[in-house]
Design an enzyme around this catalytic site. Structure first.
Site: not given
Length: 90
Positions: A43-45
């Site tokens: 996952l990312d920001s």
């Protein structure tokens, strides 16, 4: 908290992650202690922001800052522990 209730919350968190992020995986394939970011689910920001909104809507808990978010989003287990702590069940 009983193991069954604990697992139920883990399952709800996994379903929230898959639903909010529109992932094409079975929630049951997410390991409770696997990292959500980086090598785990990757996952990312942007995903984190979406999860923050989902947590507020689904469980009525907020992530007040980046440091809390980093700790809470470490894994499904960490997220469940954070929800329990905020809701007064931990």
């Amino acid at each position: 908290m009983s193991e069954t209730l604990e697992q139920g919350l883990n399952d709800k968190v996994k379903e929230l992650i898959v639903r909010r992020l529109k992932l094409t995986i079975d929630p049951n394939t997410i390991k409770d202690d696997a990292p959500l970011f980086g090598e785990g689910l990757g996952l990312d920001s942007i995903d984190a922001l979406e999860l923050v909104v989902g947590l507020e809507q689904e469980f009525g808990v907020s992530i007040p800052d980046e440091d809390v978010g980093r700790e809470a989003f470490a894994s499904v287990n960490a997220l469940v522990a954070y929800v329990r702590k905020i809701k007064g069940n931990g």
